[in-house]
Design an enzyme around this catalytic site. Structure first.
Site, mmCIF file in Angstrom:
data_model
loop_
_atom_site.group_PDB
_atom_site.id
_atom_site.type_symbol
_atom_site.label_atom_id
_atom_site.label_comp_id
_atom_site.label_asym_id
_atom_site.label_seq_id
_atom_site.Cartn_x
_atom_site.Cartn_y
_atom_site.Cartn_z
ATOM 1 N N TYR A 1 53.606 30.870 51.810
ATOM 2 C CA TYR A 1 54.231 30.059 52.736
ATOM 3 C C TYR A 1 55.213 29.243 53.091
ATOM 4 C CZ TYR A 1 49.236 31.909 55.584
ATOM 5 O OH TYR A 1 48.083 31.851 55.864
ATOM 6 N N ARG B 1 21.974 2.086 37.971
ATOM 7 C CA ARG B 1 22.247 2.845 38.601
ATOM 8 C C ARG B 1 23.462 3.513 37.849
ATOM 9 N NH1 ARG B 1 22.436 -1.514 42.123
ATOM 10 N NH2 ARG B 1 24.246 -1.164 42.237
ATOM 11 N N LYS C 1 23.815 10.998 45.212
ATOM 12 C CA LYS C 1 24.124 11.027 46.433
ATOM 13 C C LYS C 1 25.552 12.191 46.136
ATOM 14 C CE LYS C 1 27.033 6.952 45.243
ATOM 15 N NZ LYS C 1 28.662 6.355 46.577
ATOM 16 N N HIS D 1 26.431 -4.901 43.611
ATOM 17 C CA HIS D 1 26.913 -3.271 43.704
ATOM 18 C C HIS D 1 28.885 -4.060 43.332
ATOM 19 C CE1 HIS D 1 28.256 0.306 43.146
ATOM 20 N NE2 HIS D 1 29.200 0.577 44.585
ATOM 21 N N ARG E 1 30.876 -5.031 51.279
ATOM 22 C CA ARG E 1 30.733 -3.808 52.244
ATOM 23 C C ARG E 1 29.655 -3.889 53.127
ATOM 24 N NH1 ARG E 1 30.571 1.704 48.409
ATOM 25 N NH2 ARG E 1 28.617 0.398 48.119
ATOM 26 N N CYS F 1 47.313 28.536 49.654
ATOM 27 C CA CYS F 1 47.091 28.844 50.984
ATOM 28 C C CYS F 1 45.143 28.554 50.901
ATOM 29 C CB CYS F 1 47.213 29.741 50.870
ATOM 30 S SG CYS F 1 48.928 30.850 50.703
ATOM 31 N N MET F 2 44.930 28.569 52.060
ATOM 32 C CA MET F 2 43.637 28.521 52.473
ATOM 33 C C MET F 2 42.738 29.012 51.522
ATOM 34 S SD MET F 2 41.087 29.044 56.083
ATOM 35 C CE MET F 2 41.938 27.955 56.897
ATOM 36 N N ASP F 3 42.856 30.478 51.298
ATOM 37 C CA ASP F 3 41.368 31.405 50.076
ATOM 38 C C ASP F 3 42.215 31.189 48.413
ATOM 39 O OD1 ASP F 3 40.196 31.095 53.140
ATOM 40 O OD2 ASP F 3 42.247 32.637 53.178
HETATM 41 C C1 LIG Z 1 25.909 1.948 45.496
HETATM 42 C C2 LIG Z 1 25.998 1.958 44.411
HETATM 43 N N1 LIG Z 1 25.467 1.947 43.000
HETATM 44 C C3 LIG Z 1 25.457 2.669 42.866
HETATM 45 C C4 LIG Z 1 27.147 3.197 42.220
HETATM 46 C C5 LIG Z 1 27.270 4.299 41.222
HETATM 47 O O1 LIG Z 1 28.308 3.776 40.431
HETATM 48 P P1 LIG Z 1 28.919 5.081 39.421
HETATM 49 O O2 LIG Z 1 29.426 6.445 40.158
HETATM 50 O O3 LIG Z 1 30.799 4.319 39.527
HETATM 51 O O4 LIG Z 1 28.349 5.123 38.661
HETATM 52 C C6 LIG Z 1 27.460 4.278 43.485
HETATM 53 C C7 LIG Z 1 28.545 4.668 43.933
HETATM 54 O O5 LIG Z 1 29.341 4.149 44.880
HETATM 55 C C8 LIG Z 1 27.207 3.078 44.555
HETATM 56 O O6 LIG Z 1 27.914 3.060 45.786
#
Ligand SMILES: Cc1ncc(COP(=O)(O)O)c(C=O)c1O
Length: 383
Positions: free
Chosen positions: A267, A221, A41, A165, A135, A313-315
């Protein structure tokens, strides 16, 4: 727009062989019957989702997990055919698109099932159980009953998995983690007694999968540690497996000058040279995610640490050099130079945040250069 090339002197390097290394370390620790979702993600935590996903699958991850349907669709458009799970909320009306692209979505609301449109294709569902994260997810067996009844009513729906989770798997104190495990196991027993089909289960994030591999279910995961970063200082100290950081960040000196005592920089003219000083300018700034709070942070030139001086700065930003360096000298903001290194954890510590946030902050303007064992294989400029 994606181009093969870029025309600026700031870039991030993503060492794909380290993705494979990190996955292999985890695999060696997991039971042989536990598979891996590579969590890609947020553009693979800023590393580049397509490249990381391909590498992770090559290296032994079986499946991909993202937060949003848009992220999953991007992977499908890139030709990735591996199973993908959207772990966050998907609008019920978008379930049609998910089904069309064989993307599994997360379910945790009765109303969601009730407002599903007609589906032409089967849709795989993962039911989220909130065992303590607070959550998303169902919290009781009553809610589970209602969801199971709703799923039964749609012939196109298949309950593929249930998952949860953990909120504290990365802490030395395992009390709350164990409470979540207990709640999950109670709900799992209830499901077994009330649902005829086999359902997969996945619970562990990086911390849980590395620390308690024997407790993992059908899948883990694996997110932050696939990118070579430990999920917390506690886990870093415990070091259940070896990890190699995947991302480094570099720039070059594009201007070098000697300033006089009393001369000010940037700045607000807040920085004033106390004596004659060599100052270098590098083309990275807060628009790249190298935020203003990093003023004073030390980066590497010639294998030595040099502080960022004056406001970022920005860049662009300025660094105080210990001597004159030639234009084009490499500046390493994250990574190694000679015997010195700046770790992503150092940046996170300086910003009083977690390492997860650092690669996610790096903007699209920074081209990603992909390496395999130090050899450039691809450059993505997604500007
Ligand atoms: C639902 C869920 N599973 C797994 C993960 C992966 O977690 P991590 O990056 O701590 O391995 C995340 C990350 O935030 C998550 O939101």
């Amino acid at each position: 727009m994606s181009a093969e090339n870029y025309y600026r002197d700031t870039w991030a390097e993503v060492e794909l062989s380290h993705i494979a290394f990190n996955i292999k370390q985890l695999k060696q620790r997991l039971r042989p019957d536990t598979g891996i979702y590579a969590v890609v993600k947020a553009n693979a935590y800023g590393h580049g989702d397509i490249q990381v996903a391909k590498k992770a699958l090559d290296a032994g991850a079986e499946r991909l997990a993202v937060a949003l349907l848009d992220e999953a669709l991007k992977l499908r458009e890139a030709g990735l055919t591996a199973p993908i799970l959207v772990m966050g909320w998907t609008r019920p009306e978008d379930a049609v698109i998910a089904a069309e692209h064989d993307i599994a979505v997360t379910v945790f609301q009765e109303e969601w099932l009730e407002s599903l449109p007609d589906l032409k294709k089967p849709l795989r569902l993962h039911m989220k159980w909130d065992t303590g994260m607070g959550r998303i997810g169902i919290r009781s067996t009553d809610e589970m009953d209602r969801l199971l009844a709703g799923i039964k009513q749609h012939e196109k729906l298949k309950l593929e998995a249930v998952f949860t989770h953990f909120a504290t798997a990365d802490e030395n104190d395992t009390f709350y983690y164990n409470e979540q495990v207990k709640r999950f196991d109670q709900m799992a027993a209830y499901l077994k007694a009330n649902w005829p089909d086999e359902v997969e289960m996945h619970t562990g994030n990086s911390a849980a999968s590395m620390r308690f591999p024997e407790q993992m279910k059908h899948f883990v995961r694996f997110g932050i540690s696939m990118y070579g970063l430990y999920p917390s200082p506690d886990v870093k100290e415990e070091q259940p497996i070896d990890l190699k950081p995947v991302l480094s960040l570099h720039s070059r000196l594009v201007h070098v000058k000697k300033v006089n005592p009393g001369d000010s920089l940037s700045y607000g003219a807040t920085y004033q040279a106390k004596k004659e000083e060599w100052i270098g300018t590098i083309p990275i700034g807060y628009a790249d995610g190298w935020i203003r709070k990093l003023q004073g942070f030390e980066v590497l030139v010639d294998g030595k640490k040099h502080p960022i001086v004056g406001r970022i700065c920005m860049d662009q930003c300025m660094i105080k050099l210990d001597k004159e360096y030639s234009l084009g000298s490499q500046v390493t903001l994250i990574g190694k130079q000679g015997n010195e290194k700046v770790h992503t954890d150092d940046v996170a510590g300086y910003l009083e945040t977690i390492n997860y946030e650092v690669p996610c902050m790096l903007g699209r303007r920074i081209p990603r250069m992909y390496l395999e064992n130090g050899h450039k294989v691809e450059v993505e400029n997604s500007l």
